[in-house]
Scaffold this active site. Sequence first.
Site, PDB file in Angstrom:
ATOM      1  N   SER A  28      -2.772  -4.408  -1.567  1.00 50.36           N
ATOM      2  CA  SER A  28      -3.510  -3.151  -1.668  1.00 50.36           C
ATOM      3  C   SER A  28      -5.006  -3.402  -1.780  1.00 50.36           C
ATOM      4  O   SER A  28      -5.436  -4.412  -2.348  1.00 50.36           O
ATOM      5  CB  SER A  28      -3.028  -2.380  -2.897  1.00 50.36           C
ATOM      6  OG  SER A  28      -3.877  -1.291  -3.189  1.00 50.36           O
ATOM      7  N   TYR A  44      -1.550  -1.316 -11.713  1.00 48.69           N
ATOM      8  CA  TYR A  44      -1.040  -1.382 -10.340  1.00 48.69           C
ATOM      9  C   TYR A  44      -1.786  -2.447  -9.545  1.00 48.69           C
ATOM     10  O   TYR A  44      -1.173  -3.293  -8.874  1.00 48.69           O
ATOM     11  CB  TYR A  44      -1.188  -0.021  -9.663  1.00 48.69           C
ATOM     12  CG  TYR A  44      -0.923  -0.052  -8.186  1.00 48.69           C
ATOM     13  CD1 TYR A  44       0.371  -0.213  -7.695  1.00 48.69           C
ATOM     14  CD2 TYR A  44      -1.963   0.076  -7.267  1.00 48.69           C
ATOM     15  CE1 TYR A  44       0.618  -0.248  -6.332  1.00 48.69           C
ATOM     16  CE2 TYR A  44      -1.718   0.044  -5.904  1.00 48.69           C
ATOM     17  CZ  TYR A  44      -0.431  -0.118  -5.438  1.00 48.69           C
ATOM     18  OH  TYR A  44      -0.193  -0.162  -4.084  1.00 48.69           O
TER      19      TYR A  44
END
Length: 332
Positions: free
Chosen positions: A127, A152
Site C-alpha cells: 500500500s 494498517y
Amino acid sequence: MKFLVTGAAGFIGFHTADRLCREGHEVVGIDNLNDYYSVDLKLSRLELLRKHGNFRFEKLDIGDRVRLAELFRDEQFERVIHLAAQAGVRYSLENPDLYADVNLTGFLNILEGCRHNAVGHLAYASSSSVYGMNSPMPFSTNATVDQPVSLYAATKRANELMAYTYAHLYRLPVTGLRFFTVYGPWGRPDMALFKFTRAILDGRPIDIYNNGEMSRDFTYVDDVVEGIVRIQDCPPQPEQPGEAPAALYNIGLGAPVRLLDMVHCVEEAIGQEAIKNFLPLQPGDVLQTWANVDDLVRRIDFRPVTPLSEGVKRFVEWYRDYYGRTADHPCA
C-alpha cells in the site's frame, strides 16, 4: 497456468480473478467473506466470477493455517496473487488485533504455503500508506519507509519485510505492489468515492477532512489489474549472486488530485452538487500521495493511464446500475 487469488470476493481480487479467467488461466479464489462491508456486494462479485468455467471458489480464512496448507498441497499452484487483507486505515485504530491476525499471521501462512509447494512467483498487495508523512514527493520505492502513521500501514510494511526474508532464505520469488487509492466499479463502500456518490444521490452532506487540503494519486482499477497481471509474469531475477529474488513497485497514476477536485468529478458525473461538511484531519491520514512509477514502466512497459474524470464516470454508471439508483429516485 494455475493461480491462487486470495481475497477473490474483494474489490481488486474480483477484478484480477476475472481478468485471469478471461485470459484462460485456471483460477482458485479464496475469501472469508467477512462483514467489514456488505457481504451481499462480495457475493455479487462471486456470482459473476462463477460464470467462468475455469474459476473455483473456496470460502477460507488465510488465518486458518491448517486448511490453507492443505489447499496449497492439494492444488499445487504455479502462481499466487495475494490480495486478501484487513483494509482500512481508520478501522485499524479501533481493531488492532484483527490487523495482526489477518495481515501478519495470515500473510505468514501464505508465505509458508508458497515456500513448501514450489510456487513460481508470489505477487502481493502492499500500500502507498507505507510512505507515511515523511517521504519526499513523488514517492519512490527507494525511499526509507520506517515511520508509518497507522497500524494498517505498519502491517503492510511488515509484509514487505517478511516477503523479503522468505525470498532471501528460501529463494521464493516475491513482488510487492504498493497500490495508490484504487477506485472503480465494484469498489469498496468504505472508500471516499463510494461514500460521496451514495451521499450526493441521497441528498446528504459529505464529510471532507482537513478542509479538503489533501490530495491522492487516484488509480483506476483496470490499470491496477493490468499492472498485476503483467508483473506476475515477471518473477524477480537477481542480478548478483546471493541477491534475493524480491522486488517492490508502485502502481499509481502518478498525478495527485486534490480531494475537492475529486468531489467535483463526482458532482459532474451525477449531475448534482454535493452538500459539503468540512472537518479537521483524522488520525492516520496523510496529506498527499504521489506515485513514482518509473521502475514499473521499465519492468513491464506499462503505466496507469485512466484520467480521474473518466474513471469516476464509469464508477457512477456502475453504482446506479447495481443499486438501481438515479439522482431523482435514490434508494434507501
